[in-house]
Design an enzyme around this catalytic site. Structure first.
Site, PDB file in Angstrom:
ATOM      1  N   HIS A  68       0.851  -1.205   0.000  1.00  0.00           N
ATOM      2  CA  HIS A  68       0.000   0.000   0.000  1.00  0.00           C
ATOM      3  C   HIS A  68       0.887   1.256   0.000  1.00  0.00           C
ATOM      4  O   HIS A  68       0.632   2.201  -0.749  1.00  0.00           O
ATOM      5  CB  HIS A  68      -0.868   0.063   1.267  1.00  0.00           C
ATOM      6  CG  HIS A  68      -1.924  -0.982   1.386  1.00  0.00           C
ATOM      7  ND1 HIS A  68      -2.118  -1.721   2.522  1.00  0.00           N
ATOM      8  CD2 HIS A  68      -2.885  -1.398   0.512  1.00  0.00           C
ATOM      9  CE1 HIS A  68      -3.144  -2.552   2.358  1.00  0.00           C
ATOM     10  NE2 HIS A  68      -3.622  -2.378   1.142  1.00  0.00           N
ATOM     11  N   LYS A 112     -16.394  -6.961   6.465  1.00  0.00           N
ATOM     12  CA  LYS A 112     -15.440  -7.871   7.111  1.00  0.00           C
ATOM     13  C   LYS A 112     -15.304  -7.502   8.590  1.00  0.00           C
ATOM     14  O   LYS A 112     -15.483  -6.354   8.956  1.00  0.00           O
ATOM     15  CB  LYS A 112     -14.058  -7.734   6.460  1.00  0.00           C
ATOM     16  CG  LYS A 112     -14.063  -7.923   4.961  1.00  0.00           C
ATOM     17  CD  LYS A 112     -12.732  -7.454   4.376  1.00  0.00           C
ATOM     18  CE  LYS A 112     -12.821  -7.166   2.901  1.00  0.00           C
ATOM     19  NZ  LYS A 112     -11.678  -6.393   2.408  1.00  0.00           N
ATOM     20  N   ARG A 165      -1.972  -6.168  -8.311  1.00  0.00           N
ATOM     21  CA  ARG A 165      -0.766  -6.959  -8.038  1.00  0.00           C
ATOM     22  C   ARG A 165      -0.561  -8.022  -9.104  1.00  0.00           C
ATOM     23  O   ARG A 165       0.536  -8.211  -9.602  1.00  0.00           O
ATOM     24  CB  ARG A 165      -0.887  -7.652  -6.670  1.00  0.00           C
ATOM     25  CG  ARG A 165      -0.727  -6.709  -5.510  1.00  0.00           C
ATOM     26  CD  ARG A 165      -1.184  -7.351  -4.239  1.00  0.00           C
ATOM     27  NE  ARG A 165      -2.593  -7.730  -4.354  1.00  0.00           N
ATOM     28  CZ  ARG A 165      -3.372  -8.043  -3.333  1.00  0.00           C
ATOM     29  NH1 ARG A 165      -2.868  -8.068  -2.119  1.00  0.00           N
ATOM     30  NH2 ARG A 165      -4.634  -8.341  -3.509  1.00  0.00           N
TER      31      ARG A 165
HETATM   32  O1  PNS Z   1      -8.945  -2.852   0.427  1.00  0.00           O
HETATM   33  P1  PNS Z   1     -10.148  -3.368  -0.282  1.00  0.00           P
HETATM   34  O2  PNS Z   1     -10.984  -4.201   0.659  1.00  0.00           O
HETATM   35  O3  PNS Z   1      -9.791  -4.093  -1.535  1.00  0.00           O
HETATM   36  O4  PNS Z   1     -11.035  -2.095  -0.730  1.00  0.00           O
HETATM   37  C1  PNS Z   1     -12.289  -2.252  -1.326  1.00  0.00           C
HETATM   38  C2  PNS Z   1     -13.020  -0.892  -1.473  1.00  0.00           C
HETATM   39  C3  PNS Z   1     -13.075  -0.161  -0.147  1.00  0.00           C
HETATM   40  C4  PNS Z   1     -12.293  -0.045  -2.478  1.00  0.00           C
HETATM   41  C5  PNS Z   1     -14.465  -1.196  -1.987  1.00  0.00           C
HETATM   42  O5  PNS Z   1     -15.046  -2.166  -1.173  1.00  0.00           O
HETATM   43  C6  PNS Z   1     -15.360   0.039  -2.045  1.00  0.00           C
HETATM   44  O6  PNS Z   1     -15.148   0.932  -2.812  1.00  0.00           O
HETATM   45  N1  PNS Z   1     -16.393   0.065  -1.179  1.00  0.00           N
HETATM   46  C7  PNS Z   1     -17.330   1.154  -1.088  1.00  0.00           C
HETATM   47  C8  PNS Z   1     -18.725   0.731  -1.532  1.00  0.00           C
HETATM   48  C9  PNS Z   1     -18.964   1.024  -2.997  1.00  0.00           C
HETATM   49  O7  PNS Z   1     -18.765   2.120  -3.477  1.00  0.00           O
HETATM   50  N2  PNS Z   1     -19.436  -0.017  -3.739  1.00  0.00           N
HETATM   51  C10 PNS Z   1     -19.753   0.102  -5.141  1.00  0.00           C
HETATM   52  C11 PNS Z   1     -18.539   0.205  -6.049  1.00  0.00           C
HETATM   53  S1  PNS Z   1     -18.072  -1.313  -6.729  1.00  0.00           S
END
Ligand code: PNS
Length: 164
Positions: free
Chosen positions: A19, A43, A92
């Protein structure tokens, strides 16, 4: 002169050097980068949102143009509220691609004016994920060099390694 602001969203539970590598790359190409921690993750997290804010705030201190925030709900709504133009995500391996493509296209449908930019972290972090860091540490393995020192001390305070 127009400036470009990007949002780097994620769970960051915990922050890894992968990150951080992506944050360093994003800080070079965007005028301002906001690392945004999702608050309403489904989670069950190891670290609370405020602990993750602390870890990230400490880690981004060397960058003059990176800040840390939290968000709830739809990412694109947060991006628009922040008056940002882009979402930064890391890829990745090819296994990340399918889900990232779905998210990027869904976000584009929701907010066509927002672009998702993908960057690759250094290949030495290509196998590093928060999930594996937690798993290896819990089982007594070393995560030295894969997460910042601040994360190691917090893991030590939080998790008693289950050594065999
Ligand atoms: O670190 P992660 O768990 O891969 O991050 C995932 C994240 C936070 C980027 C994703 O879950 C997110 O954007 N969540 C917000 C909800 C949202 O906007 N959902 C619709 C878009 S697909």
């Amino acid at each position: 002169m127009s400036t470009v602001k990007a949002i780097y969203p994620g769970s960051f539970d915990p922050l890894t050097n992968g990150h951080l590598d992506l944050i360093a790359r994003g800080a070079k190409i965007f005028d301002h980068l906001v690392v945004a921690i999702l608050k309403n993750s489904e989670k069950s997290p190891l670290f609370s949102v405020s602990e993750r804010v602390e870890m990230l705030t400490e880690a981004v201190q060397p960058f003059g143009n990176v800040s840390v925030a939290t968000f709830n709900g739809l990412l694109v709504e947060f991006v628009l509220e922040q008056r940002a133009q882009a979402i930064l995500r890391g890829v990745r391996a090819i296994s990340d691609y399918e889900f990232e493509l779905q998210m990027a296209l869904m976000n584009r449908r929701l907010a066509p004016e927002v672009e998702t930019v993908f960057l690759m972290a250094d290949e030495k972090y290509s196998y590093v994920s928060s999930r594996l860091i937690k798993n290896v540490f819990e089982l007594g393995g070393s995560v030295e060099g894969l997460v910042p020192e601040t994360v190691i001390s917090r893991l030590q305070a939080r998790v008693v390694p289950n050594r065999r």
